[in-house]
Design a protein around this motif. Structure first.
Motif, PDB file in Angstrom:
ATOM      1  N   ARG A   1       0.856  -1.190   0.000  1.00  0.00           N
ATOM      2  CA  ARG A   1       0.000   0.000   0.000  1.00  0.00           C
ATOM      3  C   ARG A   1       0.887   1.233   0.000  1.00  0.00           C
ATOM      4  O   ARG A   1       1.749   1.374   0.863  1.00  0.00           O
ATOM      5  N   GLU A   2       0.670   2.145  -0.954  1.00  0.00           N
ATOM      6  CA  GLU A   2       1.487   3.358  -1.025  1.00  0.00           C
ATOM      7  C   GLU A   2       0.744   4.434  -1.814  1.00  0.00           C
ATOM      8  O   GLU A   2      -0.207   4.147  -2.549  1.00  0.00           O
TER       9      GLU A   2
ATOM     10  N   LEU B   1       4.204   4.168  -5.608  1.00  0.00           N
ATOM     11  CA  LEU B   1       3.875   2.811  -6.023  1.00  0.00           C
ATOM     12  C   LEU B   1       4.272   2.554  -7.475  1.00  0.00           C
ATOM     13  O   LEU B   1       4.623   1.430  -7.840  1.00  0.00           O
TER      14      LEU B   1
ATOM     15  N   LYS C   1       6.546  -0.475  -8.596  1.00  0.00           N
ATOM     16  CA  LYS C   1       6.146  -1.382  -9.687  1.00  0.00           C
ATOM     17  C   LYS C   1       7.300  -1.640 -10.648  1.00  0.00           C
ATOM     18  O   LYS C   1       7.521  -2.774 -11.103  1.00  0.00           O
TER      19      LYS C   1
ATOM     20  N   ILE D   1      -1.172  -2.955 -10.272  1.00  0.00           N
ATOM     21  CA  ILE D   1      -1.637  -1.945  -9.337  1.00  0.00           C
ATOM     22  C   ILE D   1      -3.160  -1.885  -9.412  1.00  0.00           C
ATOM     23  O   ILE D   1      -3.734  -1.869 -10.498  1.00  0.00           O
TER      24      ILE D   1
ATOM     25  N   LEU E   1      -0.467  -2.522  -4.701  1.00  0.00           N
ATOM     26  CA  LEU E   1       0.209  -3.386  -5.654  1.00  0.00           C
ATOM     27  C   LEU E   1       0.122  -4.822  -5.155  1.00  0.00           C
ATOM     28  O   LEU E   1       0.519  -5.121  -4.025  1.00  0.00           O
TER      29      LEU E   1
END
Length: 657
Positions: A606-607, A612, A616, A628, A642
């Motif tokens: 979680r970001e 994120l 990735k 995502i 993600l």
């Protein structure tokens, strides 16, 4: 040797990868891409010209025509971005995303293919040399030789310098298979996963472990429990109550292959087992393969990485720790982590030395002196000898220190520690003073607050919160956090249906546990969660996690974890990269996650969306399959998730020869 070049991933066995395309196919693909790019450029250019003409106020009839033409072009280009980016990260909702395969496929040997071609727009992390297959960066046997052997200091954490950190992916041994599912894993492990037979020879008469065919069997034996761990625990249960929920968390020092912790699970008691990485090869690694909580660790010169008042029960079965030496500092550390009213259990030398002294190859005088020394330290810690029967001795820590403070007037050693943080335990020196318990108003009051029995303990307001000792966290916040994680885990299960299937995941890591809400929401599953409270977190909440009847440890994610490669089936990371932004390298944290994640293991991160996207790209470079998805509250929330699955790949077959 095949596979010795870490820069050539094609030497590695990767059955989930695709073969390299032929030259003819590649040429055809290149022509298709060029045609595609030309079409996109023409359409985008035409759309731009029409848009400019329209906004510049062309004639009335022209405006209508432009609108019509623009609509056609918009429809044609709806599925084609005007800026073609070779590795653009796409945001998917759970409904729109391509389904990741969260299942496992390698319980048996699988034929494989060659490595997939590297993507030049993403930094690809190559496989490490096969000699790093069991690499534990902060407990590296070679590095440890640089440090003092006194008090086993050389077996403590000694992490590599930044220039020594590996930038490659740790390979699994050739033939690696997914572990047996719990509860079968308690008794079985694949030889290919932990290819070490040393303990089957060294501990053959003690029935720790047996090698049969292509697997290990764990009969549940131990040095001090010849009838098996289950019978040994039954003997303990005759002396203290293990059934009423008053004992939930335990710590096993010098755990061996963690059979004691493994058999406590059926009694709803979760044990934190630890042992050093030493000459008995792969003790902790075997424990983790069995699906039992464990960490590499040793009581030496530093505090154990747990808060004060964490465990209901501590245990040592012939763990060979010199409890009475060094001013009793090792027993003093057990006292720090033991809950008020908690029990310390000792079996093996020197207990019942009159019967066993000849078999232990020690003198009667030596063993008698050791037990006398232990009794003396325990008394000065204000512990009471609860019972000693046959091979087992049990002491109990007082519920508060009212009476103990009176004894301080007579016993000067160990003195009460001065004011300090008893929960501080990351590279913190052991102390030879007694950690004072929280103040009480009466002799029958439990210092720090009385705990509910398990399972009520899980959802009751933890005493640390009820008494206001956790800054910024009150009872209402605790309740809100519990509800939040119920909702989040429900959403996780809608994306990864395997999360709701018993047996898919056994060893789970939460890299930022906070109040333990994620772990509590999974309590109905046959799994355990290692809740990490980062030492960089603003508030130290690990004591709350233990008061809930869960387990965890302190950790700085700028360093490696004290565990073996391939420990966890599932890793959960909430805001970790936000916490460590500008503190250490994102890729190093991701490489550590890859090291401790099993092949075909899953990840949930979680970001914020900007961070994120960077995560990735690193996940792509690690060869994880990932996507995502939107936040559980919808696409307008900047925080995204993600979901990823680590690819199955191993070292080459030649490396085992």
């Amino acid at each position: 040797m095949a596979g010795s070049n870490p820069n050539n991933p094609q030497f590695y066995y990767t059955p989930t990868s695709k073969p390299n395309p032929t030259n003819s196919n590649f040429s055809s693909l290149k022509r298709t891409k060029l045609s595609y790019l030309a079409l996109v450029a023409i359409l985008c250019g035409l759309s731009y010209l029409i848009g400019s003409w329209n906004s510049g106020g062309g004639g009335g009839g022209g405006s209508a025509a432009a609108s019509s033409t623009s609509a056609v072009i918009a429809a044609a280009t709806a599925a084609v971005p005007c800026i073609f980016q070779k590795n653009a990260t796409t945001l998917f909702t759970a409904a729109e995303s391509r389904a990741l395969d969260f299942g496992t496929h390698h319980a048996t040997d699988v034929a494989g293919g060659v490595g997939s071609p590297e993507n030049d727009a993403v930094k690809v992390y190559p496989p490490c040399d096969v000699r790093y297959s069991e690499y534990t960066p902060c407990e590296d046997p070679k590095r440890s030789l640089r440090f003092n052997r006194d008090r086993l200091i050389y077996r403590e954490r000694h992490c590599p310098e930044k220039s020594e950190v590996l930038k490659c992916r740790i390979p699994a041994p050739f033939g690696y298979k997914n572990p047996f599912k719990w509860p079968a894993s308690r008794d079985l492990a694949w030889y290919a996963n932990v290819p070490h037979k040393e303990l089957t020879v060294e501990k053959a008469v003690q029935n720790w472990i047996r090698f049969e065919g292509n697997r290990f069997k764990f009969p549940g034996g131990g040095t001090m429990f010849p009838n098996g761990a289950d019978a040994y625990i039954d003997d303990i249960g005759k002396l203290i109550n293990l059934k009423d929920g008053s004992i939930r968390t335990a710590i096993d020092t010098g755990c061996g292959v963690a059979s004691w912790g493994a058999y406590l699970m059926s009694r709803n008691i979760v044990a934190m087992s630890f042992a050093p990485r030493d000459t008995h090869e792969a003790q902790v690694q075997f424990a983790l393969e069995r699906g039992v909580p464990a960490l590499i660790g040793v009581i030496a010169s530093k505090r154990l990485p747990y808060p004060s008042r964490a465990f209901d029960m501590a245990h040592c079965s012939r763990c060979l720790i010199p409890w009475g030496q060094y001013d009793g500092s090792y027993l003093i550390e057990v006292d720090r982590v033991l809950r008020p009213g908690g029990f310390w259990i000792l079996s093996g030398p020197p207990i019942r030395w009159r019967k066993y002294w000849q078999g232990w190859d020690r003198t009667r005088e030596d063993l008698n002196a050791e037990q006398t020394q232990i009794e003396k330290v325990a008394k000065r810690l204000c512990w009471k000898k609860f019972v000693e029967k046959d091979d087992i001795a049990i002491w109990q820590k007082p519920f508060n220190h009212l009476e103990c403070k009176e004894h301080r007037k007579t016993w000067k050693n160990p003195p009460m520690c001065p004011a300090g943080d008893p929960d501080k335990a990351w590279y913190t020196d052991l102390q030879t003073c007694l950690t004072p318990l929280p103040k009480v108003s009466g002799g029958k009051e439990v210092a720090g607050g009385k705990l509910e029995k398990w399972p009520k303990r899980l959802h009751a307001i933890p005493p640390r919160i009820a008494t206001g000792t956790i800054e910024g966290v009150n009872s209402e916040i605790f309740k809100q956090d519990s509800q939040l994680w119920k909702r989040r885990v429900s959403y996780y299960r809608s994306v990864n249906v395997q999360l709701g299937k018993a047996g898919r995941y056994r060893n789970v890591l939460d890299m930022n546990g906070f109040l333990g809400g994620f772990a509590a929401s999974l309590i109905d599953q046959p799994l355990w969660v290692m809740n990490v409270v980062p030492v960089e977190a603003k508030v130290n909440t690990l004591g709350v996690i233990y008061e809930r009847g869960l387990i965890g440890t302190y950790q700085s994610w700028c360093e490696a974890m004290s565990t073996y490669p391939r420990t966890y089936d599932l890793i959960h990371a909430d805001s970790i990269f936000t916490l460590y932004k500008d503190r250490c390298e994102m890729e190093d944290i991701m490489l550590e996650m890859d090291r401790i994640l099993r092949p075909e293991g899953s990840v949930i991160i979680r970001e914020d969306v900007d961070l994120l996207n960077k995560v990735k790209r690193i996940a792509d470079g690690l060869k994880w399959e990932s996507q995502i998805v939107d936040h559980e509250d919808g696409p307008l929330v900047r925080e995204k998730l993600l979901f990823a699955v680590k690819s199955y790949w191993t070292a080459p077959a030649a490396s085992t020869q």
